[in-house]
Design a protein around this motif. Structure first.
Motif, short mmCIF file in Angstrom:
data_model
loop_
_atom_site.label_atom_id
_atom_site.label_comp_id
_atom_site.label_asym_id
_atom_site.label_seq_id
_atom_site.Cartn_x
_atom_site.Cartn_y
_atom_site.Cartn_z
N CYS A 146 86.41 -1.68 46.75
CA CYS A 146 85.55 -2.30 45.75
C CYS A 146 86.25 -2.24 44.40
N ALA A 147 85.98 -3.22 43.57
CA ALA A 147 86.63 -3.27 42.25
C ALA A 147 86.26 -2.08 41.36
N CYS A 148 85.20 -1.36 41.74
CA CYS A 148 84.80 -0.21 40.91
C CYS A 148 85.66 1.01 41.18
N GLY A 149 86.51 0.95 42.21
CA GLY A 149 87.39 2.08 42.51
C GLY A 149 86.83 3.05 43.52
N ARG A 150 85.62 2.79 44.02
CA ARG A 150 85.05 3.66 45.05
C ARG A 150 85.41 3.08 46.42
N TYR A 151 85.77 3.99 47.33
CA TYR A 151 86.17 3.54 48.66
C TYR A 151 85.07 3.67 49.70
N HIS A 152 83.96 4.30 49.34
CA HIS A 152 82.86 4.43 50.31
C HIS A 152 82.49 3.03 50.81
N ASN A 153 82.38 2.90 52.12
CA ASN A 153 82.06 1.59 52.71
C ASN A 153 80.84 0.98 52.05
N ARG A 154 80.84 -0.34 52.00
CA ARG A 154 79.67 -1.02 51.47
C ARG A 154 78.91 -1.73 52.58
N ILE A 155 77.61 -1.88 52.39
CA ILE A 155 76.82 -2.75 53.26
C ILE A 155 76.24 -3.86 52.40
N LYS A 156 76.03 -5.00 53.04
CA LYS A 156 75.40 -6.12 52.36
C LYS A 156 73.93 -5.75 52.13
N ARG A 157 73.33 -6.35 51.12
CA ARG A 157 71.90 -6.07 50.88
C ARG A 157 71.12 -6.34 52.16
#
Ligand SMILES: [Zn+2]
Length: 468
Positions: free
Chosen positions: A351-362
């Protein structure tokens, strides 16, 4: 800052105040308790920025431990593993996870209230319960360690949205058995922000406090925030200039990009989606960063998978499926591969914020929320998406499903008086709905302020009149 302990009725050690006077220190026990509960140990920015390799290493080592722990402490897991002929020692890496049997909502219901405890009941610090709409609720239990971990995760979530010490958080989630209120409360403690435990309901007072206390952060369901747009107008406030809101954290029900836009435009704040469920501690499992592009799930505490809800097979990242969570450090009630019923997609990209924690879609909706109308799958969130994109459509709507020879979908929409008899406008709504849902809906235009409002939490937007 130097604080004179001799005159303070509540002398405290660091990190609350700095003093060199040894004689006035409180007893070691109290100091440690304060520090560990509300001190800086809970504040965890480093955890937000763990690198991918580090995350996987933590996930795998915690996974090995929690599987053995659940097997040895919880009879249900022992039985499930034995039935599936899986030895807990054989779960060594993330690749082995698919061998672990699922846990489902009925497992929690069937073991009401505390049949899944892994610790003696006298070690519990707290109990919460889900809002069971039918029958018995699901009871969730926390040890002291669980509460600290939960507080840390919610603190991380608040920090990720940009909430800082000095912010005034008006927490309009219900306090009580529902995890929303206290969960946010604990998280605010972790980061040292000021919390106003307003709880849900009592709209006039909420607005008054919001103005008078110069509230900077609000937390509530998105539907309540939408309701506050018109309520503030009705009470004579100017939502943009009378309030000092800068961040809103909304969750506990699915909402759409269009609703986000409406809330942000009305109050001039940045709206973040927060994800959680009482089975997984409560709120704070996932949060949108300032990119507002998917929710980071704290990967060092939860392993997230998506599965095909019909076959149970794992779906690769990037494809939609039912979210399945494994809690990695839950002491009181370990949960392995818990089927959430929520449909979403996992992103593994950075993510562009620098966090690598996986993301889920809303979250698009619970698979339980999905309506099957004449054989077509319809999510209420899809209807919302269409409606909120149309200018002059009010913030409130209602979906009514009935059956008369065939299934019928009707949508009631609030519109301004000049649009009430506008048949072309009604046709446009009907066409837009058809383009997305592929079914014809009857559209009824009603006057602003006539549909039921959600004053205390989740909106009741779907009425299914079909015989069960
Ligand atoms: Zn991010």
């Amino acid at each position: 800052m130097r604080v004179d302990h001799a005159v303070s009725p509540w002398p405290l050690r660091e990190p609350f105040c700095v003093s060199s006077s040894r004689g006035n220190r409180p007893k070691q026990f109290n100091a440690n308790l304060n520090r560990r509960w509300w001190g800086r140990l809970l504040f965890d920015r480093r955890g937000q920025f763990l690198k991918p390799k580090e995350l996987v290493r933590i996930e795998e080592s915690k996974l090995r431990k929690i599987v053995r722990y659940a097997y040895s402490k919880v009879p249900l897991y022992r039985r499930r593993f034995d039935e599936a002929h899986v030895k807990p020692e054989s779960i060594r890496s993330l690749d082995d996870l698919a061998k672990v049997p699922f846990t489902v909502k009925t497992d929690l219901r069937d073991n009401y209230p505390l049949g899944l405890l892994a610790v003696p009941a006298n070690r519990l610090y707290s109990l919460h319960a889900s809002s069971g709409t039918t029958g018995k609720p699901i009871v969730v239990a926390y040890t002291r360690g669980d509460l600290l971990r939960w507080a840390t995760l919610v603190g991380r979530a608040l920090d990720t949205t940009g909430v800082r010490k000095g912010d005034i958080i008006q927490n309009m989630y219900g306090y009580g058995l529902f995890t929303g209120g206290l969960g946010i409360h604990y998280g605010a403690r972790a980061i040292g922000a000021t919390i106003v435990p307003a709880s849900s309901g009592n709209t006039k007072k909420q607005l008054m406090l919001m103005k008078d206390l110069r509230t900077t952060v609000v937390t509530c369901t998105p539907s309540y925030m939408v309701y506050l747009i018109e309520a503030s107008k009705a009470e004579g406030y100017d939502a943009k200039t009378d309030f000092a809101l800068r961040i809103g954290i909304f969750g506990a029900e699915p909402w759409s990009e269009e609703v986000r836009k409406r809330i942000q435009d009305a109050f001039g704040l940045r709206a973040h989606d927060i994800f959680g469920m009482s089975e997984l501690y409560g709120p704070g499992v996932g949060i949108e960063c300032e990119q507002q592009n998917g929710l980071h799930i704290w990967q060092d505490e939860f392993i997230t998978e998506t599965i095909n809800p019909n076959t149970g097979e794992v779906v690769e990242p990037g494809k939609e499926g039912e979210l399945v969570f494994t809690m990695l450090s839950r002491e009181a009630m370990p949960l392995l591969r818990y089927r959430s019923r929520d449909l979403s997609t996992i992103y593994e990209e950075e993510c562009a914020c620098g966090r690598y924690h996986n993301r889920i879609k809303r979250i698009k909706g619970r698979s339980d929320d999905m309506l099957i109308i004449g054989g077509v799958n319809v999510f209420p969130s899809q209807v919302e998406h269409v409606l909120m994109n149309i200018r002059d459509v009010g913030d409130q709507y209602q979906i009514i499903v009935s059956h008369k020879e065939l299934d019928r979908l009707a949508v009631k929409v609030e519109v301004p008086t000049n649009r009430l008899n506008d048949t072309t406008f009604a046709k446009k709504i009907r066409d837009d709905l058809f383009a997305v849902l592929s079914i014809h809906a009857e559209v009824e235009l009603v006057e602003l302020g006539t549909l039921p409002r959600s004053e205390v939490g989740k909106a009741l937007r779907v009425v299914d009149l079909r015989p069960k």
